[in-house]
Design a protein around this motif. Structure first.
Motif, PDB file in Angstrom:
ATOM      1  N   LYS A 111      -8.650  -9.810  -4.321  1.00 61.76           N
ATOM      2  CA  LYS A 111      -7.001 -10.197  -4.494  1.00 61.76           C
ATOM      3  C   LYS A 111      -6.473 -10.515  -5.488  1.00 61.76           C
ATOM      4  O   LYS A 111      -6.802 -11.372  -6.070  1.00 61.76           O
ATOM      5  CB  LYS A 111      -6.911 -11.229  -3.051  1.00 61.76           C
ATOM      6  N   ARG A 166      -6.284  -5.239  -3.905  1.00 60.89           N
ATOM      7  CA  ARG A 166      -5.100  -5.508  -3.397  1.00 60.89           C
ATOM      8  C   ARG A 166      -4.160  -6.633  -3.961  1.00 60.89           C
ATOM      9  O   ARG A 166      -4.650  -7.901  -4.031  1.00 60.89           O
ATOM     10  CB  ARG A 166      -5.429  -5.915  -1.717  1.00 60.89           C
ATOM     11  N   SER A 167      -2.920  -6.459  -4.458  1.00 62.28           N
ATOM     12  CA  SER A 167      -2.220  -7.250  -4.904  1.00 62.28           C
ATOM     13  C   SER A 167      -1.066  -7.717  -4.179  1.00 62.28           C
ATOM     14  O   SER A 167      -0.617  -7.045  -3.324  1.00 62.28           O
ATOM     15  CB  SER A 167      -1.526  -6.788  -6.237  1.00 62.28           C
ATOM     16  N   SER A 186       0.931  -1.052  -0.057  1.00 62.71           N
ATOM     17  CA  SER A 186       0.040   0.081   0.026  1.00 62.71           C
ATOM     18  C   SER A 186       0.852   1.218  -0.074  1.00 62.71           C
ATOM     19  O   SER A 186       2.076   1.176   0.284  1.00 62.71           O
ATOM     20  CB  SER A 186      -1.009   0.024   1.113  1.00 62.71           C
ATOM     21  N   ARG A 194      -3.111  -8.265 -12.568  1.00 66.15           N
ATOM     22  CA  ARG A 194      -3.441  -6.917 -12.320  1.00 66.15           C
ATOM     23  C   ARG A 194      -4.326  -6.179 -13.328  1.00 66.15           C
ATOM     24  O   ARG A 194      -5.333  -5.420 -12.792  1.00 66.15           O
ATOM     25  CB  ARG A 194      -2.253  -6.092 -11.910  1.00 66.15           C
ATOM     26  N   GLN A 229      -1.752   0.729  -5.214  1.00 67.81           N
ATOM     27  CA  GLN A 229      -2.550  -0.367  -5.828  1.00 67.81           C
ATOM     28  C   GLN A 229      -3.340   0.046  -6.798  1.00 67.81           C
ATOM     29  O   GLN A 229      -3.560   1.564  -6.956  1.00 67.81           O
ATOM     30  CB  GLN A 229      -3.472  -0.762  -4.676  1.00 67.81           C
ATOM     31  N   GLU A 262     -12.461  -3.046  -4.310  1.00 67.79           N
ATOM     32  CA  GLU A 262     -11.157  -2.564  -3.798  1.00 67.79           C
ATOM     33  C   GLU A 262      -9.891  -3.781  -4.257  1.00 67.79           C
ATOM     34  O   GLU A 262     -10.204  -4.926  -3.886  1.00 67.79           O
ATOM     35  CB  GLU A 262     -10.816  -2.292  -2.251  1.00 67.79           C
TER      36      GLU A 262
END
Lengths: 274, 310, 505
Positions: free
Chosen positions: C351, C379-380, A130, C359, A215, C377
């Motif tokens: 995820k 998050r990788s 993040s 992505r 992100q 949302e």
């Protein structure tokens, strides 16, 4: 302050431009930076999109302007926080001497021997990717340089007259460090920090390459550069423009630092007597 | 001098151990189980337990740490969980390549930084100064993963002068070393410039000029010799950064070095291999710094005299 | 002290001397293959990663191999028979040899399987072969497997490479197999040089050898193709660069349907995702064709289930939810998920891994779902963290791919209620008693037609219940240098087919 040297002027100009784009990004952006138009993906620069469009058809110019915020945030935060931590620890350790100094030196040695980027990787694996964690990871690696610098400076300042005088007058540790030592450290540390901004921005790009950082879909110059990398052969504008932006900003901050140092040079060795 | 040397050598061991201990400390925090990578997603509990036992992963961390130290004392770095080969062998296969790359990068950085730094210092505040500094900074401001492919595109694909990637001939070394070296060049140039500036005004320089020697000789012979000392120290410090920075460059150029191995070890949570790699990197770094400090002391008589006592 | 001009001049001379060392061409009949990763172990009893598996396809041969529709056919074995559903007797071809000249006999087959079943070896293949009770050599060329229970999937497991009897841990670095090519040299991190195995039982390979070159970076791999250093890159060129590669006169692009399956996984324990109406709405909100067109350069087929259309057990008669964002919005309304003042009905966490395609999928999904009021949302994470999370059920949405699907018993592994991690891959926690029954029955049914019927029913149930949202079956894309001919690209992308590749004259 007669005439600011050229480097300083260039550096300040870049900083000003960066600040301006930061504030005016929403107004200046022709398109929302997150708006996707898949069918227009990878379009080269055109009249409506002067810097072209990315893989999802998003406007590169708008993303570049918004990305400036993120890059600036990363650069400045990393530099300033690292500076604060490093300066305080370094100055305190050098001033106290003895075991505190030894301990800090050893810690610095270990951290320097630890490949920075791997520490950042380990931290991101633990904390998760993040924006805040990127800054955290970069600070965890970056404070060391400032600590060394501060320590070196304080070691030489420690025995100077004005410090001895202050102690003779009964000033406590805190007062001596903050009021007497830090102002003299400030100049070289600040110079170092301007270089630190540039290297933080480039480091963020490196972390993006390894997969860490902001992100999606948040734009940052490092992430844009990394995402554009795959399209080097077919859509070079995706790397050219974020790359140029990083280049100009890093050069600007470096010039700022060089100019600042040249300017402050005669003053560095003079001590501030209260 | 020898006391200094001994003292530095004595600190070598704790420093390197400190680095490896850091990983042990971080281990419980890092999610991911190495056993998953070997056995795949679905495996019987019994198999997982057996494998964990085989690698001592089921024991408390303190005990694993002791086992590691024990092995270290014997010269045994353990076995890689992922490939089941001795860690020492894996590292030995890759280390020379990284060393070659690092040394070549330093060479290129010096070749770039010395002329640019001298120009910058001698023509201070001029357009030449600014251009030289900007040129030096170019490499540092361009991330390796952008610069690398651009260099490949130009020199390998368009011009056909050099190979694209891999190792095996001196030609393979050029582009990766160039990519890695240019970032170092920036810092070096600045250092050369500033230390030369410090030295330029000093007395022995004016004496040399008074003796009638040409400006070039004055700068090169006398100025640089003294200005180089902090540069050497800087190189030692930057060595660690180079070793770490080679990760990206090694990936782009398929360079079979330690950097990539270390990243793979992290990704696979192959702790024995990771520990071995870190130990090697930190040991190299500390040794190089020791060498540069010794060179520093040898070059500058003042330091030697200081240490030996007045 | 430092004579700069001399230094620079000497560097220039060195560079000039090195010029011309670029792209040394390989001897004529040796194919250069680009690999994205280095193989970890060349012992087929342990190899799990893609690179090792590919190498082992070329170095080893198994009792059986799979045809284009996923059915087992003879390889080292010339025929076999099944008795009582539990006794499998295989007859090996005569005259089989390993790379070192030793004969390949029943003893080697028995050793291979017995060693895997030995718990002390910790082989990852042990679990799937647990059904074997006993393996023995009846005579020099006959092997018998006695199973604990009837197992239809068993035959598909026999593609495993056969290793020489007595092979130890050395095999991982110095492989000895009966495949078309043998390992000559392995330069770690760089390349593997293989030579043709003259006594390969199908006939001497048409080429003289293969070089596997490790090139981890996508762009670098393409540049190597452009400079002429690579001849063969399978699924290793980014889709967006295929157009550029197609324009290169010296290269050609060959496609084939694959046995791979890309999907979106739902965690059914989540209060909203556990509801079928919500999953259906998401299915309608995703424009798969657009994703295929723009993310994969059109090189994929929309999927309706795990099995690809060419598979023997495939059926297309299943529920399929077409792209219809308005219907999706209505579905969500009916489910009680109305938009708030910002237009958001539902917030979900997606995820992704660090891979580019993962992505990009995420970003497009985010955009598409936003249009129906679902805020995603992203998050990788790097793979280890990501996979640990997914296995522990610590996710809401994620997208993954199954590769090389051949045995329909995969449905058990993925959707049976007993298959939750770590027993299996039922990460979303799907449980359907009717499906469970069908899957067990299909496992024990040896009649292919009857099995196909059972799995047709399975596919229908899964498509209706949407524990996975089927995305697509990507096609295999091979970039091959012109002048090479003879390689047949199959859905399994079996590299053993390289034994036929040769230079055109």
């Amino acid at each position: 302050m007669s005439r600011l040297n050229l480097k300083l002027r260039l550096g300040l100009a870049v900083l000003a431009a960066l600040m301006a784009s930061n504030l005016l990004a929403p107004a200046l952006s022709p398109f929302p930076p997150l708006e996707q138009r898949l069918e227009e993906g990878l379009n080269p620069p055109s009249l409506s999109h002067p810097l072209g469009q990315d893989k999802f058809g998003r406007d590169v110019l708008s993303r570049l302007l918004h990305g400036a915020r993120v890059s600036l945030l990363i650069g400045l935060s990393t530099a300033l926080v690292s500076l604060l931590i490093g300066a305080l620890l370094g100055a305190a350790a050098a001033y106290l001497g003895g075991w505190a100094d030894e301990l800090l030196t050893r810690v610095i040695d270990v951290l320097l021997a630890f490949p920075g980027i791997l520490l950042a990787l380990a931290l991101m694996a633990i904390l998760g990717p993040s924006l805040n964690n990127v800054i955290l990871a970069l600070c965890a690696v970056g404070w060391v340089g400032y600590a060394r610098l501060a320590r070196g400076q304080v070691l030489s300042l420690r025995e100077r007259e004005f410090v001895l005088a202050a102690r003779a007058a009964g000033a406590g540790l805190g007062r001596v460090v903050v009021v007497h030592l830090l102002p003299n450290l400030l100049a070289p540390l600040l110079v170092e920090a301007t270089f630190g901004v540039g290297s933080a921005i480039v480091a963020e790009a490196g972390l993006s390459f390894l997969g860490f950082g902001v992100q999606p879909p948040t734009p940052s110059w490092g992430a844009m550069l990394n995402q554009g990398r795959q399209f080097l052969l077919v859509a070079p504008h995706l790397t050219t423009f974020p790359g140029l932006a990083i280049l100009v900003v890093v050069l600007g901050f470096n010039f700022l630092g060089d100019g600042l140092r040249d300017r402050l040079d005669p003053r560095l060795t003079r001590s501030r007597v209260n | 001098m020898s006391r200094y040397l001994l003292r530095r050598l004595a600190w070598l061991v704790p420093t390197c151990l400190g680095v490896v201990s850091l990983i042990f400390l971080l281990r419980p925090l890092i999610p991911g189980d190495p056993v998953d990578f070997i056995l795949g997603e679905s495996a019987q509990a019994a198999d997982r337990e057996a494998l964990r036992r085989a690698f001592h992963l089921d024991e408390p961390l303190a005990r694993q740490y002791l086992l590691f130290l024990e092995g270290l004392a014997r010269g045994d770095l353990g076995v890689s969980i992922h490939s089941r080969r001795p860690v020492a062998r894996l590292i030995l296969e890759r280390y020379p390549a990284t060393l070659k790359l690092t040394l070549a990068s330093i060479l290129i950085a010096l070749v770039l930084a010395l002329p640019l730094g001298v120009l910058s210092a001698v023509r201070r505040e001029s357009a030449l100064d600014h251009t030289a500094m900007a040129g030096a900074l170019l490499g540092a401001a361009m991330p390796n993963f952008w610069l690398g492919p651009l260099l490949i595109l130009l020199f390998a694909v368009q011009l056909g002068w050099l190979p694209v990637s891999g190792a095996g001939s001196p030609a393979h070394l050029v582009l990766p070393a160039l990519t890695l070296g240019t970032s170092l060049a920036a810092i070096l140039t600045r250092m050369v410039r500033s230390s030369l500036l410090e030295v330029i005004g000093q007395e022995y320089m004016t004496t040399a000029r008074a003796k009638g020697l040409s400006e070039g000789v004055v700068i090169c012979k006398h100025g640089l010799r003294n200005a180089l000392i902090p540069v050497i120290t800087l190189l030692g410090l930057q060595f660690g950064a180079l070793l770490a920075g080679s990760i990206i460059t090694e990936t782009i150029f398929a360079w079979p070095g330690l950097g990539r191995l270390t990243v793979t070890a992290i990704q696979a949570r192959d702790f024995p291999l990771l520990q071995g790699c870190l130990l090697t990197i930190s040991l190299s770094y500390v040794l190089i710094n020791l060498l540069t400090d010794l060179a520093y002391a040898a070059a500058d008589p003042r330091i030697r005299l200081n240490r030996g006592g007045r | 002290m430092f004579r700069f001009p001399v230094l620079i001049l000497s560097l220039a001379l060195v560079l000039a001397g090195l010029a011309g060392c670029a792209g040394r061409p390989q001897p004529d009949n040796v194919l250069v293959v680009g690999l994205p990763d280095e193989p970890l172990t060349l012992d087929p009893r342990f190899a799990l990663d893609a690179a090792s598996t590919r190498l082992n396809q070329v170095l080893y041969a198994g009792l059986l191999k799979l045809d284009a529709s996923g059915r087992p056919e003879p390889d080292l074995a010339q025929d076999w028979r099944v008795e009582g559903g539990r006794i499998y007797t295989f007859r090996l071809r005569p005259g089989l040899t390993f790379h070192d000249g030793r004969d390949l006999t029943a003893r080697d087959v028995v050793f291979t399987y017995a060693s895997i079943l030995d718990p002390s070896l910790n082989s990852p293949k042990r679990l799937v072969l647990q059904v074997i009770d006993k393996v023995e050599a009846l005579d020099r060329l006959t092997v018998r497997f006695s199973l604990r229970e009837v197992s239809a999937p068993f035959e598909s497991e026999l593609t495993l490479g056969v290793v020489p009897a007595g092979a130890g841990p050395d095999l991982a670095q110095r492989p000895v197999g009966a495949g078309p090519f043998s390992l000559v040299e392995w330069r770690p991190g760089q390349r593997l040089d293989l030579a043709a195995h003259r006594d390969y039982f199908m006939g001497r390979p048409a080429g003289d050898g293969i070089v596997f070159k490790v090139v981890p970076d996508d762009t670098t791999r393409v540049l190597e193709l452009l400079q002429g250093n690579l001849d063969f890159v399978l699924n290793g060129a980014p889709p967006d660069l295929l157009g550029r590669l197609a324009r290169e006169k010296s290269l050609r692009i060959i496609e084939s349907p694959s046995a791979n399956y890309a999907y979106l996984a739902f965690n059914l324990a989540h209060p909203d995702l556990g509801r079928l109406e919500v999953r259906r709405a998401i299915a309608r909100a995703v424009d798969r064709r657009a994703m295929i067109r723009y993310l994969l350069d059109g090189r994929a087929e929309p999927a309706t289930g795990l099995l690809p259309p060419g598979h023997w057990a495939y059926t297309g008669q299943v529920a399929d939810y077409a792209y219809d964002p308005e219907a999706a919005a209505r579905d969500l309304d009916r489910a009680g998920l109305k938009p708030d003042e910002k237009g958001v009905r539902l917030k979900l966490l997606y995820k992704a891994t660090l891979q580019d395609l993962s992505r990009r999928k995420a970003e497009v999904l985010q955009d598409q779902l936003a249009r129906v009021g679902i805020k995603l949302e992203i998050r990788s994470f790097e793979w280890a963290t990501f996979f640990t999370d997914v296995r522990q059920g610590n996710f809401q949405l994620c997208s993954l791919e199954w590769v090389g699907l051949a045995e329909p018993d995969i449905y058990y592994h993925v959707f049976h209620s007993q298959s939750r991690p770590p027993q299996g891959a039922n990460r979303g926690g799907y449980a359907n008693p009717e499906l469970d029954r069908l899957l067990i029955k299909a496992r024990q049914c040896l009649d292919r037609e009857e099995r196909a019927g059972l799995y047709a029913r399975v596919q229908q149930i899964v498509a209706r219940d949407l524990p996975y949202l089927s995305l697509w079956h990507p096609r295999h894309v091979l970039v091959l240098r012109r002048g090479w001919t003879g390689f047949e690209l199959t859905p399994q992308a079996d590299l053993a087919g390289l034994w036929r590749i040769r230079r055109e004259d």
